[in-house]
Design a protein around this motif. Structure first.
Motif, mmCIF file in Angstrom:
data_model
loop_
_atom_site.group_PDB
_atom_site.id
_atom_site.type_symbol
_atom_site.label_atom_id
_atom_site.label_comp_id
_atom_site.label_asym_id
_atom_site.label_seq_id
_atom_site.Cartn_x
_atom_site.Cartn_y
_atom_site.Cartn_z
ATOM 1 N N ASP A 1 61.709 45.861 74.133
ATOM 2 C CA ASP A 1 61.520 44.809 75.132
ATOM 3 C C ASP A 1 62.285 43.575 74.685
ATOM 4 O OD1 ASP A 1 60.725 43.204 77.166
ATOM 5 O OD2 ASP A 1 58.642 43.034 76.525
ATOM 6 N N GLU A 2 63.483 43.432 75.219
ATOM 7 C CA GLU A 2 64.367 42.359 74.795
ATOM 8 C C GLU A 2 63.927 40.980 75.267
ATOM 9 O OE1 GLU A 2 65.331 44.306 78.403
ATOM 10 O OE2 GLU A 2 65.743 45.194 76.480
ATOM 11 N N SER A 3 62.948 40.921 76.155
ATOM 12 C CA SER A 3 62.526 39.619 76.675
ATOM 13 C C SER A 3 61.762 38.813 75.631
ATOM 14 C CB SER A 3 61.656 39.806 77.910
ATOM 15 O OG SER A 3 60.434 40.409 77.545
ATOM 16 N N GLY A 4 61.105 39.505 74.685
ATOM 17 C CA GLY A 4 60.366 38.802 73.652
ATOM 18 C C GLY A 4 59.117 38.104 74.155
ATOM 19 N N ARG A 5 58.591 38.552 75.272
ATOM 20 C CA ARG A 5 57.429 37.883 75.858
ATOM 21 C C ARG A 5 56.165 38.125 75.063
ATOM 22 N NH1 ARG A 5 59.293 39.884 81.540
ATOM 23 N NH2 ARG A 5 59.064 41.793 80.391
ATOM 24 N N HIS A 6 56.093 39.265 74.402
ATOM 25 C CA HIS A 6 54.872 39.613 73.682
ATOM 26 C C HIS A 6 55.179 39.916 72.233
ATOM 27 C CE1 HIS A 6 52.204 39.719 77.044
ATOM 28 N NE2 HIS A 6 53.049 40.470 77.714
ATOM 29 N N SER A 7 54.269 39.525 71.399
ATOM 30 C CA SER A 7 54.376 39.908 70.000
ATOM 31 C C SER A 7 53.137 40.659 69.554
ATOM 32 C CB SER A 7 54.567 38.660 69.139
ATOM 33 O OG SER A 7 53.467 37.800 69.311
ATOM 34 N N CYS A 8 52.209 40.850 70.440
ATOM 35 C CA CYS A 8 50.939 41.483 70.098
ATOM 36 C C CYS A 8 51.010 42.978 70.399
ATOM 37 C CB CYS A 8 49.816 40.830 70.883
ATOM 38 S SG CYS A 8 48.222 41.542 70.560
ATOM 39 N N SER A 9 51.055 43.784 69.347
ATOM 40 C CA SER A 9 51.184 45.225 69.559
ATOM 41 C C SER A 9 49.903 45.825 70.133
ATOM 42 C CB SER A 9 51.560 45.924 68.261
ATOM 43 O OG SER A 9 50.569 45.716 67.283
ATOM 44 N N ALA A 10 48.751 45.196 69.892
ATOM 45 C CA ALA A 10 47.497 45.706 70.461
ATOM 46 C C ALA A 10 47.518 45.578 71.980
ATOM 47 C CB ALA A 10 46.306 44.968 69.883
ATOM 48 N N LEU A 11 48.043 44.468 72.467
ATOM 49 C CA LEU A 11 48.160 44.258 73.910
ATOM 50 C C LEU A 11 49.121 45.277 74.504
ATOM 51 C CD1 LEU A 11 47.596 42.502 76.435
ATOM 52 C CD2 LEU A 11 49.528 41.111 75.739
ATOM 53 N N TYR A 12 50.250 45.485 73.844
ATOM 54 C CA TYR A 12 51.206 46.482 74.311
ATOM 55 C C TYR A 12 50.609 47.868 74.273
ATOM 56 C CZ TYR A 12 55.840 44.921 75.606
ATOM 57 O OH TYR A 12 56.902 44.435 76.306
ATOM 58 N N GLY A 13 49.838 48.160 73.231
ATOM 59 C CA GLY A 13 49.207 49.468 73.109
ATOM 60 C C GLY A 13 48.270 49.755 74.275
ATOM 61 N N ARG A 14 47.471 48.761 74.657
ATOM 62 C CA ARG A 14 46.535 48.923 75.769
ATOM 63 C C ARG A 14 47.308 49.146 77.056
ATOM 64 N NH1 ARG A 14 44.904 45.570 79.427
ATOM 65 N NH2 ARG A 14 45.618 43.715 78.359
ATOM 66 N N MET A 15 48.323 48.337 77.306
ATOM 67 C CA MET A 15 49.084 48.472 78.538
ATOM 68 C C MET A 15 49.924 49.751 78.544
ATOM 69 S SD MET A 15 50.098 44.665 79.781
ATOM 70 C CE MET A 15 50.933 44.115 78.336
ATOM 71 N N PHE A 16 50.438 50.157 77.376
ATOM 72 C CA PHE A 16 51.219 51.398 77.293
ATOM 73 C C PHE A 16 50.346 52.581 77.671
ATOM 74 C CE2 PHE A 16 52.876 55.050 74.959
ATOM 75 C CZ PHE A 16 54.201 55.034 75.343
ATOM 76 N N ASN A 17 49.113 52.598 77.189
ATOM 77 C CA ASN A 17 48.205 53.697 77.517
ATOM 78 C C ASN A 17 47.881 53.735 79.000
ATOM 79 O OD1 ASN A 17 48.070 54.672 74.918
ATOM 80 N ND2 ASN A 17 46.338 53.375 74.381
ATOM 81 N N GLU A 18 47.838 52.579 79.658
ATOM 82 C CA GLU A 18 47.615 52.559 81.104
ATOM 83 C C GLU A 18 48.847 53.017 81.870
ATOM 84 O OE1 GLU A 18 46.138 48.823 82.531
ATOM 85 O OE2 GLU A 18 44.667 48.684 80.920
ATOM 86 N N ALA A 19 50.022 52.695 81.338
ATOM 87 C CA ALA A 19 51.270 52.961 82.056
ATOM 88 C C ALA A 19 51.650 54.430 82.035
ATOM 89 C CB ALA A 19 52.404 52.124 81.473
ATOM 90 N N VAL A 20 51.388 55.106 80.938
ATOM 91 C CA VAL A 20 51.851 56.500 80.809
ATOM 92 C C VAL A 20 50.737 57.490 80.898
ATOM 93 C CG1 VAL A 20 53.901 55.946 79.525
ATOM 94 C CG2 VAL A 20 51.809 56.430 78.295
#
Length: 70
Positions: A51-70
């Motif tokens: 994610d080149e935008s650099g909007r997030h640095s929290c991997s826990a947040l990404y993990g939660r959203m990744f699990n919802e997305a896929v």
């Protein structure tokens, strides 16, 4: 209001969703795009790194959203 009608109401009017829900919808599309571009090869860490935008640095947040997305 029953849960069924509340869910139907929120589907038809997404602006009434919680801020977290609106935020997740916005970023889940980016996460799904990166994951599909990688031909399903990236996990949450590589999606976060891609994610080149650099909007997030929290991997826990990404993990939660990744699990919802896929």
């Amino acid at each position: 209001m029953s849960t069924y009608y509340r869910v139907k109401d929120l589907e038809s009017r997404p602006e009434k969703r919680s801020l977290r829900g609106q935020h997740d919808d916005y970023y889940i599309s980016d996460i799904k795009r990166i994951w599909l571009d990688s031909k399903y090869g990236h996990g949450v860490r590589k999606v976060l790194a891609s994610d080149e935008s650099g909007r997030h640095s929290c991997s826990a947040l990404y993990g939660r959203m990744f699990n919802e997305a896929v």
